[in-house]
Design a protein around this motif. Structure first.
Motif, PDB file in Angstrom:
ATOM      1  N   ILE A  12       0.863  -1.192   0.000  1.00 10.19           N
ATOM      2  CA  ILE A  12       0.000   0.000   0.000  1.00 10.19           C
ATOM      3  C   ILE A  12       0.890   1.229   0.000  1.00 10.19           C
ATOM      4  O   ILE A  12       1.817   1.340   0.809  1.00 10.19           O
ATOM      5  N   LYS A  13       0.624   2.112  -0.918  1.00 12.51           N
ATOM      6  CA  LYS A  13       1.383   3.364  -0.980  1.00 12.51           C
ATOM      7  C   LYS A  13       0.416   4.539  -1.066  1.00 12.51           C
ATOM      8  O   LYS A  13      -0.704   4.385  -1.570  1.00 12.51           O
ATOM      9  N   SER A  14       0.866   5.679  -0.591  1.00 10.08           N
ATOM     10  CA  SER A  14       0.047   6.888  -0.792  1.00 10.08           C
ATOM     11  C   SER A  14       0.850   7.907  -1.593  1.00 10.08           C
ATOM     12  O   SER A  14       2.085   7.942  -1.528  1.00 10.08           O
ATOM     13  N   PHE A  15       0.116   8.719  -2.325  1.00 17.98           N
ATOM     14  CA  PHE A  15       0.738   9.715  -3.212  1.00 17.98           C
ATOM     15  C   PHE A  15      -0.040  11.032  -3.131  1.00 17.98           C
ATOM     16  O   PHE A  15      -1.246  11.039  -2.844  1.00 17.98           O
ATOM     17  N   LEU A  16       0.672  12.104  -3.406  1.00 24.81           N
ATOM     18  CA  LEU A  16      -0.007  13.369  -3.699  1.00 24.81           C
ATOM     19  C   LEU A  16      -0.010  13.520  -5.217  1.00 24.81           C
ATOM     20  O   LEU A  16       1.053  13.423  -5.847  1.00 24.81           O
ATOM     21  N   GLU A  38      -7.834   4.456  -4.015  1.00 25.69           N
ATOM     22  CA  GLU A  38      -8.857   5.312  -3.403  1.00 25.69           C
ATOM     23  C   GLU A  38      -8.381   6.751  -3.483  1.00 25.69           C
ATOM     24  O   GLU A  38      -7.177   7.014  -3.446  1.00 25.69           O
ATOM     25  N   ILE A  49      -5.129  13.122  -2.762  1.00 25.55           N
ATOM     26  CA  ILE A  49      -4.376  12.045  -2.121  1.00 25.55           C
ATOM     27  C   ILE A  49      -4.869  10.738  -2.728  1.00 25.55           C
ATOM     28  O   ILE A  49      -6.080  10.510  -2.836  1.00 25.55           O
ATOM     29  N   THR A  51      -4.427   6.500  -2.480  1.00 25.38           N
ATOM     30  CA  THR A  51      -3.832   5.292  -1.900  1.00 25.38           C
ATOM     31  C   THR A  51      -3.921   4.193  -2.953  1.00 25.38           C
ATOM     32  O   THR A  51      -4.974   3.981  -3.562  1.00 25.38           O
ATOM     33  N   GLU A  53      -3.055   0.190  -3.986  1.00 24.39           N
ATOM     34  CA  GLU A  53      -2.734  -1.168  -3.512  1.00 24.39           C
ATOM     35  C   GLU A  53      -2.239  -1.988  -4.694  1.00 24.39           C
ATOM     36  O   GLU A  53      -2.870  -1.997  -5.754  1.00 24.39           O
ATOM     37  N   THR A  79       4.240   9.475  -0.783  1.00 25.74           N
ATOM     38  CA  THR A  79       4.399   9.958   0.593  1.00 25.74           C
ATOM     39  C   THR A  79       4.531   8.818   1.603  1.00 25.74           C
ATOM     40  O   THR A  79       4.927   9.043   2.733  1.00 25.74           O
ATOM     41  N   PHE A  80       4.190   7.588   1.207  1.00 27.95           N
ATOM     42  CA  PHE A  80       4.194   6.473   2.164  1.00 27.95           C
ATOM     43  C   PHE A  80       4.161   5.155   1.404  1.00 27.95           C
ATOM     44  O   PHE A  80       3.557   5.060   0.338  1.00 27.95           O
ATOM     45  N   ALA A  82       4.085   0.679   2.464  1.00 32.00           N
ATOM     46  CA  ALA A  82       4.275  -0.421   3.424  1.00 32.00           C
ATOM     47  C   ALA A  82       3.606  -1.675   2.894  1.00 32.00           C
ATOM     48  O   ALA A  82       2.671  -1.615   2.093  1.00 32.00           O
ATOM     49  N   SER A  83       4.097  -2.814   3.375  1.00 32.65           N
ATOM     50  CA  SER A  83       3.498  -4.091   2.982  1.00 32.65           C
ATOM     51  C   SER A  83       2.479  -4.521   4.020  1.00 32.65           C
ATOM     52  O   SER A  83       2.688  -4.329   5.221  1.00 32.65           O
ATOM     53  N   VAL A  84       1.403  -5.142   3.524  1.00 33.80           N
ATOM     54  CA  VAL A  84       0.396  -5.646   4.469  1.00 33.80           C
ATOM     55  C   VAL A  84       0.833  -7.027   4.944  1.00 33.80           C
ATOM     56  O   VAL A  84       1.168  -7.874   4.119  1.00 33.80           O
TER      57      VAL A  84
ATOM     58  N   ARG B   8      -5.537  -4.990   9.531  1.00 33.43           N
ATOM     59  CA  ARG B   8      -4.176  -4.506   9.293  1.00 33.43           C
ATOM     60  C   ARG B   8      -4.116  -3.706   7.992  1.00 33.43           C
ATOM     61  O   ARG B   8      -3.471  -2.667   7.921  1.00 33.43           O
ATOM     62  N   ARG B   9      -4.822  -4.202   6.987  1.00 32.66           N
ATOM     63  CA  ARG B   9      -4.838  -3.503   5.697  1.00 32.66           C
ATOM     64  C   ARG B   9      -5.440  -2.098   5.874  1.00 32.66           C
ATOM     65  O   ARG B   9      -4.908  -1.105   5.371  1.00 32.66           O
ATOM     66  N   ILE B  12      -3.020   0.133   7.734  1.00 30.22           N
ATOM     67  CA  ILE B  12      -1.922   0.645   6.901  1.00 30.22           C
ATOM     68  C   ILE B  12      -2.436   1.689   5.913  1.00 30.22           C
ATOM     69  O   ILE B  12      -1.773   2.692   5.656  1.00 30.22           O
ATOM     70  N   ALA B  16      -1.164   5.413   5.519  1.00 28.56           N
ATOM     71  CA  ALA B  16      -0.775   5.961   4.212  1.00 28.56           C
ATOM     72  C   ALA B  16      -1.467   7.300   3.966  1.00 28.56           C
ATOM     73  O   ALA B  16      -0.849   8.269   3.501  1.00 28.56           O
ATOM     74  N   ILE B  17      -2.751   7.355   4.308  1.00 27.23           N
ATOM     75  CA  ILE B  17      -3.490   8.610   4.118  1.00 27.23           C
ATOM     76  C   ILE B  17      -2.954   9.677   5.068  1.00 27.23           C
ATOM     77  O   ILE B  17      -2.761  10.838   4.687  1.00 27.23           O
ATOM     78  N   ALA B  19       0.017   9.951   6.297  1.00 32.79           N
ATOM     79  CA  ALA B  19       1.318  10.431   5.815  1.00 32.79           C
ATOM     80  C   ALA B  19       1.124  11.444   4.695  1.00 32.79           C
ATOM     81  O   ALA B  19       1.807  12.471   4.627  1.00 32.79           O
ATOM     82  N   ALA B  20       0.182  11.152   3.817  1.00 38.50           N
ATOM     83  CA  ALA B  20      -0.072  12.070   2.709  1.00 38.50           C
ATOM     84  C   ALA B  20      -0.644  13.397   3.228  1.00 38.50           C
ATOM     85  O   ALA B  20      -0.288  14.472   2.734  1.00 38.50           O
ATOM     86  N   SER B  23       2.249  15.351   4.708  1.00 36.99           N
ATOM     87  CA  SER B  23       3.108  15.884   3.634  1.00 36.99           C
ATOM     88  C   SER B  23       2.433  17.062   2.939  1.00 36.99           C
ATOM     89  O   SER B  23       3.055  18.093   2.691  1.00 36.99           O
ATOM     90  N   PHE B  33      -8.536  18.876   3.430  1.00 33.20           N
ATOM     91  CA  PHE B  33      -9.221  17.724   2.843  1.00 33.20           C
ATOM     92  C   PHE B  33     -10.478  17.449   3.652  1.00 33.20           C
ATOM     93  O   PHE B  33     -10.469  17.575   4.875  1.00 33.20           O
TER      94      PHE B  33
END
Lengths: 84, 774
Positions: A12-16, A38, A49, A51, A53, A79-80, A82-84, B8-9, B12, B16-17, B19-20, B23, B33
């Motif tokens: 799972i990663k997040s982005f701007l 999402e 933002i 997210t 997967e 911005t982030f 991690a692995s689930v 857990r998903r 995480i 992730a949100i 952290a965004a 930032s 937001f």
């Protein structure tokens, strides 16, 4: 039962995501169709933002490329992660 | 397994949100937001309203509860303050409840070591020490020091116990360090405290002048309202008047940088220009203003026996105009660093009758050795132009803490104050004695110590006992080494009520674990006179107890149970009912308990079931004489006072030994000393340590690169810290900025304990330091 041999951790990663204002609705609509991400739009800036997967690096690469190539997307900044 | 994996998903994804969000908030000033759009569908969530506890804006939050835990946060769409939005601290606020090292048990120092004890034993010891200290050294040897994070009932009970029952005026709060100059500014100009306008003025203004106010980081939700207003109305301008480039500067239309302390001169220059350009609103001034002058060369409070009393005398408009001749744009430009054209630009914005102007300020003007003066001078500009108390025209002094207004200013938890009026006024004392059911003469008529003076008295040994609640003075006091050493001296007894270990609990003899925010019922009061009630939503951990109830437990042990006869279940409602009696008048009437429970917040004066958005304008303020358009009823002459205040230099300026200015302040990620927000992983990771911003040219001359270690030293102390060059903020040449949130880098060991002689508020924005590469 989980097959541990074939099991891959979900990443799972997040982005701007920065976009051109005129493409906002179109971008959100496109992203909404993808089950792998999402979206959380800013209420006052041209930023989303996201997210994302992905089950493996290849899938992630393709998905990021798909998003980056949407019309009006200016940049995608991670911005982030991690692995689930 | 499936459930665990899903949880857990989701966890995480939440990270992730988060952290965004962090930032985005760091990178883009004012970004917001609507978080609830992204919150995963959580079932069986019970949403409850509360104000945020992480600044003075007073955003309404909805906290999601599940199985006895706070699990989610979203902005309250019914709150007129934030309209469903939140900043990064607000979104993560509930995580501050669950830090691993939360204080859950009381501790007592035994043989030099802190040991856990039942809270009843700790409370017994606190009461015993108060009794012993009073018996041996008198009532003025005991003291209490709270904060603008005290809830209204906390502050009320502290004042009632110490001023009423014990009879000492040794009651102070850390709000002295953040907005005392705003109070004395209001009192000298208007005769009554707190802003006349409201946040809604943002949507009516054409121009915003930000006086030393980095709103993008300190008041992000209000800043975003301003940006949103400008986006919809392109003619709107935001002018940043500051000493360093900040996130606010990047989002402003124009930045004007001034030499520290010369804001006094620039404010006078603006008034001089307004008069010179014949832009005085003469009819407003004739009907509503009186002209005054005060004492000059008033000192800096650096001596322990320093005393000062201001006296205002009458002058007329002509004399006032003559004084301003020393402040022509040409003369002021020569030493302020502000160009003639920028002075004229500011004067044009204020003077243009077609433009509605809001001025915002907070710590820049308040933490100033002439803090009262610069507050007066900003009011002078708005009064000369008549831009006050009408939609969009608003000189608005912001606060930094959730209840600096509600508790410290309105309840009056400062040495000279009472819930209504001041201790020096016999009628005010008699009212308090009547409401508190005390024998006549119980309340001392003399104020004792303001905050710096109180810690000096502790150092000298005149104060032997100090109870500190909801604040961290061993990080925040200026000239910190003196006051930490003073607290550690033999014969001092320090009690600290807090939620986490801090440098202040390290000097304590007793630590009382406190219930935090929504773990108890309470009220806050925000910057726009809005009182906000919150329920107890969660049980506090272990033996943690609300500060209000701690005070009541001590009162009982001291034999004052009859003054605090309330049950644990109903005490907050009963306290509110008693407190309202102090403000039973149209100038300050507070909303009833039931109304506050129903609403996200209500503005006082609350008269005939209605809030008052703007004071002093007869159309909107029921306390006004309705035959007048404006009524500045705080003063006996019903006028606002335009007070001439000159430029005077700061207590300490750079010289050949210490050639740089030091300015201190905050960052968006952390609340004050970071004792709570540094326990929120995402905020701590985003901003783990403090840093020293230095100007790129200075860095080049010093051979310092970004992230290099440097040594900062003043005449009082030194620290080693990493340099930030071209980072988040860029100070002007010759200046250094250091945030104070980091308890491992105590910048206040360098700052100077000089203060405004009228407000007694220290200046954290100006002292002289040396910068060396290490």
């Amino acid at each position: 039962m989980i097959d541990l041999k074939s099991w891959q951790p979900m990443v799972i990663k997040s982005f701007l995501l920065y976009f051109l204002p005129k493409n906002k609705e179109e971008i959100i609509k496109s992203l909404a169709q993808y089950s792998f991400c999402e979206v959380l739009p800013s209420t006052n800036k041209n930023v989303l933002i996201i997210t994302l997967e992905s089950e493996d690096p290849q899938a992630e690469k393709i998905r990021i490329s798909t998003i980056e190539n949407l019309p009006g997307v200016e940049s995608l900044m991670m911005t982030f992660g991690a692995s689930v | 397994m499936q459930i665990a994996e899903k949880t857990r998903r989701e966890f995480i994804k939440e990270l992730a949100i988060s952290a965004a969000l962090v930032s985005a908030s760091s990178l883009i000033p004012g970004i917001l937001f609507a978080r609830d759009q992204a919150t995963p569908t959580l079932e069986n969530i019970d949403w409850k309203k509360t104000p945020c506890r992480f600044c003075g804006v007073g955003c309404g939050l909805l906290v999601g509860l599940q199985a006895g835990k706070a699990v989610a946060v979203k902005g309250d769409p019914n709150s007129s303050v934030n309209k469903g939005l939140c900043c990064v601290k607000g979104y993560h606020s509930i995580l501050a409840l669950y830090g691993e090292d939360r204080l859950t048990k009381a501790q007592i120092r035994k043989n030099g070591k802190m040991v856990e004890v039942p809270i009843s034993e700790a409370l017994d010891l606190v009461a015993l020490k108060i009794k012993e200290t009073i018996k041996e050294h008198g009532k003025n040897a005991v003291s209490i020091y709270g904060s603008g994070q005290w809830t209204i009932p906390d502050g009320y009970c502290a004042s009632k116990l110490f001023k009423g029952a014990i009879g000492t005026n040794n009651v102070e709060a850390n709000a002295r360090l953040c907005m005392a100059s705003a109070v004395t500014g209001f009192l000298t100009t208007f005769g009554i405290d707190e802003p006349m306008g409201c946040y809604e003025d943002i949507e009516h203004s054409d121009v915003f002048i930000l006086w030393g106010n980095n709103m993008a980081e300190m008041h992000p939700v209000l800043f975003s309202r301003m940006l949103d207003h400008r986006q919809k109305n392109p003619h709107v301008k935001i002018i940043d008047f500051a000493t360093r480039k900040t996130r606010t500067s990047y989002a402003s239309d124009h930045s004007i940088y001034f030499v520290p302390q010369t804001d006094l001169a620039v404010a006078n220059a603006i008034c001089h220009e307004i008069i010179a350009q014949n832009r005085v609103n003469q009819s407003f001034v004739d009907a509503n203003c009186a002209f005054k002058q005060g004492k000059t060369n008033i000192g800096y409070g650096l001596e322990d026996d320093f005393k000062f009393k201001d006296e205002l005398s009458d002058i007329d408009f002509k004399k006032y105009s003559e004084y301003l001749k020393d402040y022509s744009a040409q003369k002021v430009a020569a030493y302020s660093g502000v160009s003639i054209s920028d002075i004229k630009l500011l004067a044009n914005y204020y003077g243009d009758p077609s433009k509605k102007v809001t001025s915002f300020w907070c710590m820049g003007p308040n933490q100033h050795t002439r803090g009262t003066w610069i507050n007066n001078l900003i009011y002078n500009i708005h009064l000369l132009t008549g831009k006050i108390a009408t939609p969009g025209n608003n000189p608005f002094s912001l606060t930094g803490q959730p209840s600096a207004c509600g508790t410290v200013r309105e309840v009056g938890t400062l040495t000279h104050k009472l819930p209504h009026g001041v201790v020096t006024n016999q009628e005010d004392r008699e009212l308090a004695e009547k409401i508190w059911k005390l024998p006549p003469g119980s309340i001392d008529s003399k104020p004792t110590h303001h905050t710096v003076s109180m810690f000096r008295a502790l150092d000298r040994g005149e104060i032997k006992f100090m109870w500190i609640q909801v604040t961290n003075p061993m990080v925040t006091m200026p000239n910190l080494k003196r006051y930490r050493n003073g607290a550690l001296k033999d014969g001092r007894f320090i009690v600290v009520s807090d939620v986490y270990p801090t440098p202040t609990t390290e000097v304590a003899d007793v630590v009382l674990p406190s219930a935090m925010w929504i773990e108890r019922e309470g009220f806050y009061g925000n910057s726009e006179r809005r009182t906000q009630h919150f329920e107890k939503l969660l049980d506090p951990p272990g033996e943690a107890m609300s500060d209000t109830w701690q005070l009541i437990e001590i009162a009982k042990r001291l034999g004052y149970e009859h003054l605090f006869p309330w049950s644990e279940k109903e005490h907050i409602e009963k306290i509110w009912a008693e407190y309202r009696l102090f403000h039973d008048n149209p100038k300050h009437a507070m909303a009833p308990y039931d109304e506050l429970k129903k609403n996200p917040g209500l503005q006082w004066p609350f008269v005939n079931g209605k809030e008052t958005k703007r004071r002093f304008a007869s159309k909107s303020d029921p306390a006004c004489d309705q035959s007048r358009e404006f009524d500045f009823y705080g003063k006996p002459d019903h006028k606002a006072w335009v007070i001439f205040r000159p430029y005077e230099p700061p207590a300490e300026s750079p010289d050949k030994d210490f050639p740089f200015w030091l300015n201190t302040g905050r960052v968006i990620e952390h609340w004050h000393t970071g004792s709570m927000t540094r326990r929120i992983p995402i905020l701590h990771q985003a901003m783990p340590n403090s840093y020293a911003e230095i100007n790129p040219e200075d860095a080049l001359e010093l051979g310092v690169k970004n992230n290099d270690w440097i040594k900062l030293s003043s005449r009082r102390g030194e620290i080693r810290i990493r340099a930030s060059v071209n980072g988040r903020g860029i100070p002007s040449k010759g200046q250094v900025f250091v945030p104070f949130f980091d308890e491992s880098l105590l910048i206040n060991e360098l700052t100077l304990d000089a203060y405004c002689p009228i407000s007694n508020q220290p200046d954290y924005k100006k002292c002289a330091i040396k910068v060396e590469r290490v």
